[in-house]
Design a protein around this motif. Structure first.
Motif, PDB file in Angstrom:
ATOM      1  N   ALA A   1       0.917  -1.316  -0.256  1.00 26.12           N
ATOM      2  CA  ALA A   1       0.019  -0.004   0.079  1.00 26.12           C
ATOM      3  C   ALA A   1       0.797   1.186  -0.144  1.00 26.12           C
ATOM      4  O   ALA A   1       0.624   2.307  -0.573  1.00 26.12           O
ATOM      5  CB  ALA A   1      -0.962   0.043   1.233  1.00 26.12           C
ATOM      6  N   ALA A   2       1.948   1.195   0.678  1.00 22.16           N
ATOM      7  CA  ALA A   2       3.126   2.348   0.776  1.00 22.16           C
ATOM      8  C   ALA A   2       3.435   2.559  -0.636  1.00 22.16           C
ATOM      9  O   ALA A   2       3.617   3.723  -1.003  1.00 22.16           O
ATOM     10  CB  ALA A   2       4.009   2.140   1.713  1.00 22.16           C
ATOM     11  N   VAL A   3       3.894   1.449  -1.333  1.00 27.19           N
ATOM     12  CA  VAL A   3       4.543   1.519  -2.719  1.00 27.19           C
ATOM     13  C   VAL A   3       3.099   2.092  -3.622  1.00 27.19           C
ATOM     14  O   VAL A   3       3.489   3.159  -4.506  1.00 27.19           O
ATOM     15  CB  VAL A   3       4.818   0.163  -3.231  1.00 27.19           C
TER      16      VAL A   3
ATOM     17  N   ALA B   1      -4.072  -1.146  -5.698  1.00 24.67           N
ATOM     18  CA  ALA B   1      -4.140  -0.440  -6.751  1.00 24.67           C
ATOM     19  C   ALA B   1      -5.412  -0.248  -7.424  1.00 24.67           C
ATOM     20  O   ALA B   1      -6.058   0.956  -7.744  1.00 24.67           O
ATOM     21  CB  ALA B   1      -3.508  -1.248  -8.139  1.00 24.67           C
ATOM     22  N   ALA B   2      -6.563  -1.053  -6.956  1.00 22.89           N
ATOM     23  CA  ALA B   2      -7.976  -0.855  -7.018  1.00 22.89           C
ATOM     24  C   ALA B   2      -8.397   0.497  -6.378  1.00 22.89           C
ATOM     25  O   ALA B   2      -9.181   1.327  -6.937  1.00 22.89           O
ATOM     26  CB  ALA B   2      -8.837  -2.069  -6.979  1.00 22.89           C
ATOM     27  N   THR B   3      -8.091   0.459  -5.231  1.00 17.18           N
ATOM     28  CA  THR B   3      -8.400   1.553  -4.526  1.00 17.18           C
ATOM     29  C   THR B   3      -7.968   3.063  -4.825  1.00 17.18           C
ATOM     30  O   THR B   3      -8.473   4.022  -4.712  1.00 17.18           O
ATOM     31  CB  THR B   3      -7.901   1.489  -2.946  1.00 17.18           C
ATOM     32  N   ALA B   4      -6.661   2.940  -5.600  1.00 17.64           N
ATOM     33  CA  ALA B   4      -5.968   4.093  -5.839  1.00 17.64           C
ATOM     34  C   ALA B   4      -6.293   4.305  -7.344  1.00 17.64           C
ATOM     35  O   ALA B   4      -6.074   5.517  -7.679  1.00 17.64           O
ATOM     36  CB  ALA B   4      -4.354   3.910  -5.805  1.00 17.64           C
ATOM     37  N   GLY B   5      -6.978   3.744  -8.190  1.00 14.04           N
ATOM     38  CA  GLY B   5      -7.215   3.880  -9.384  1.00 14.04           C
ATOM     39  C   GLY B   5      -6.205   3.664 -10.627  1.00 14.04           C
ATOM     40  O   GLY B   5      -6.259   4.213 -11.709  1.00 14.04           O
ATOM     41  N   ILE B   6      -5.375   2.717  -9.987  1.00 14.60           N
ATOM     42  CA  ILE B   6      -4.286   2.289 -11.088  1.00 14.60           C
ATOM     43  C   ILE B   6      -4.680   0.733 -11.478  1.00 14.60           C
ATOM     44  O   ILE B   6      -5.224  -0.099 -10.920  1.00 14.60           O
ATOM     45  CB  ILE B   6      -2.899   2.170 -10.136  1.00 14.60           C
TER      46      ILE B   6
END
Length: 380
Positions: free
Chosen positions: A144-146, A179-184
């Motif tokens: 998550a930090a990455v 990634a899903a949470t970040a929109g990536i």
């Protein structure tokens, strides 16, 4: 001679005799001292040797450390764990260097009711993991930090390449969730074995997907393979990895291909760059001093400090454990003391365990670092 001095003298002799007769605390340590995971396993052994040299006694008891090599093989790791408990009568297990091996040891720990402190991130849900804790940061938290760093760098697409084993699965699953949470968008999922000598085919597929970044879910020296292949094919996007890459052999093998690589790490790696007010800095600098005194050189990895933290956790718990080592009752009491640990400062974080969570770390145990000319530098 009066009666009182005689009584006091006899009491002192009795106490001294009792201390002399106190059973040793036996620690069974398993690590990959040979095979493809040795780049992690050898530092693990150096870390616990430094801790033992600094603290040869715990709670007034001498510590007996029994070390076994699992040769990077999970089956051997499990067999070693069984030998240590059944034949050597150890009170606690610490190890090993890879997730598959750690899972094998955890199964034995559960079966034989012996506490296990894993320096490797291993998630075993429910009752099967009741005898296991880990001092490594949980993969989801690290990844998550990455991903947060990716988002700040305007990464929209990322390709994944990782080991074809439990560690690779753990890294990929963590990436997908964050990634899903970040929109990536994750545009590739390529795998390879730790023993492979080439990932040319996998990297060609990754380059064909034209990602903004590549994230590798691997560890140790075999972890350099994707970065070498990406550099050979002229990939210019951003590169990221896991905390499993922070060791001197990986840096040596990766060379120029890992310039700019960003990975999460425990604070110990950049302890001298932390503010004086950070409590982890003091423990980390003490670890460095103990390591240098024991091995004649400063540590250049983040792995040796995991087993140092495991030993600190054991020392703290054992100091709160009643009973006689070498007994099932003592092992059960030691387990209870371990999982009751609160706010113990280590080199990789500040550890607090919960009944339903065998990871003791939180966000205080994570920093981001970047490879710059062969050195890991703290990312602001």
């Amino acid at each position: 001679m009066s009666a009182i001095p005689r009584i006091l003298g006899a009491t002192a002799l009795a106490l001294a005799a009792a201390q002399a007769m106190a059973a040793d605390l036996k620690v069974g340590f398993i690590s990959s001292l040979s095979g493809p995971v040795a780049a992690l396993g050898v530092p693990y052994e150096k870390g616990i040797r430094a801790a033992l040299a600094e603290h040869p006694q715990i709670g007034g008891r001498k510590v007996e450390l029994i070390v076994l090599d699992d040769a990077s093989d999970p089956t051997t790791a499990g067999r070693n764990a069984r030998k240590l408990v059944v034949e050597d009568k150890v009170d606690v297990l610490i190890g090993t260097s890879g997730v598959p091996g750690a899972m094998a040891i955890a199964a034995v720990a559960r079966e034989l009711n012996t506490p296990l402190i894993s320096p490797t991130p291993v998630t075993i849900p429910g009752a099967d993991g009741a005898w296991t804790v880990t001092v490594s940061q949980p993969f989801p938290l690290m990844v998550a930090a990455v991903v947060e760093r990716m988002k700040k760098s305007d990464v929209k697409t990322v390709a994944f390449i990782g080991f074809s084993d439990a560690l690779g699965d753990l890294a990929y699953d963590s990436l997908m969730k964050s990634a899903a949470t970040a929109g990536i968008k994750v545009v590739a999922n390529e795998r390879y074995a730790r023993s492979d000598s080439s990932v040319a085919g996998q990297v060609l597929k990754i380059i064909g997907s034209r990602p903004d970044a590549v994230f590798a879910g691997n560890s140790g020296t075999p972890g350099a393979l994707p970065y070498l292949a990406l550099a050979e094919r002229g990939y210019k996007g951003k590169i990221y990895g896991t905390h499993g890459l922070i060791n001197a052999d990986f840096v040596r093998v990766g060379g120029a291909s890992i310039e700019g690589l960003q990975v999460p790490s425990g604070p110990v790696l950049v302890a001298d760059q932390l503010p004086e007010s950070n409590p982890i800095r003091k423990v980390s600098m003490a670890f460095r001093a103990a390591y240098q005194k024991t091995h004649g050189a400063v540590p250049t990895d983040a792995f040796s400090s995991y087993t140092y933290d495991a030993y600190l956790l054991l020392a703290d718990a054992a100091s709160r454990t009643k009973g006689e080592p070498g007994t099932p009752q003592y092992r059960a009491a030691l387990r209870e003391a371990i999982v009751a640990t609160r706010e113990l400062v280590g080199t990789h974080g500040i550890y607090t365990f919960k009944p339903d969570d065998r990871y003791g770390s939180d966000q205080r145990g994570i920093v981001m670092v970047r490879m710059e000319k062969g050195q890991w530098k703290l990312v602001p």
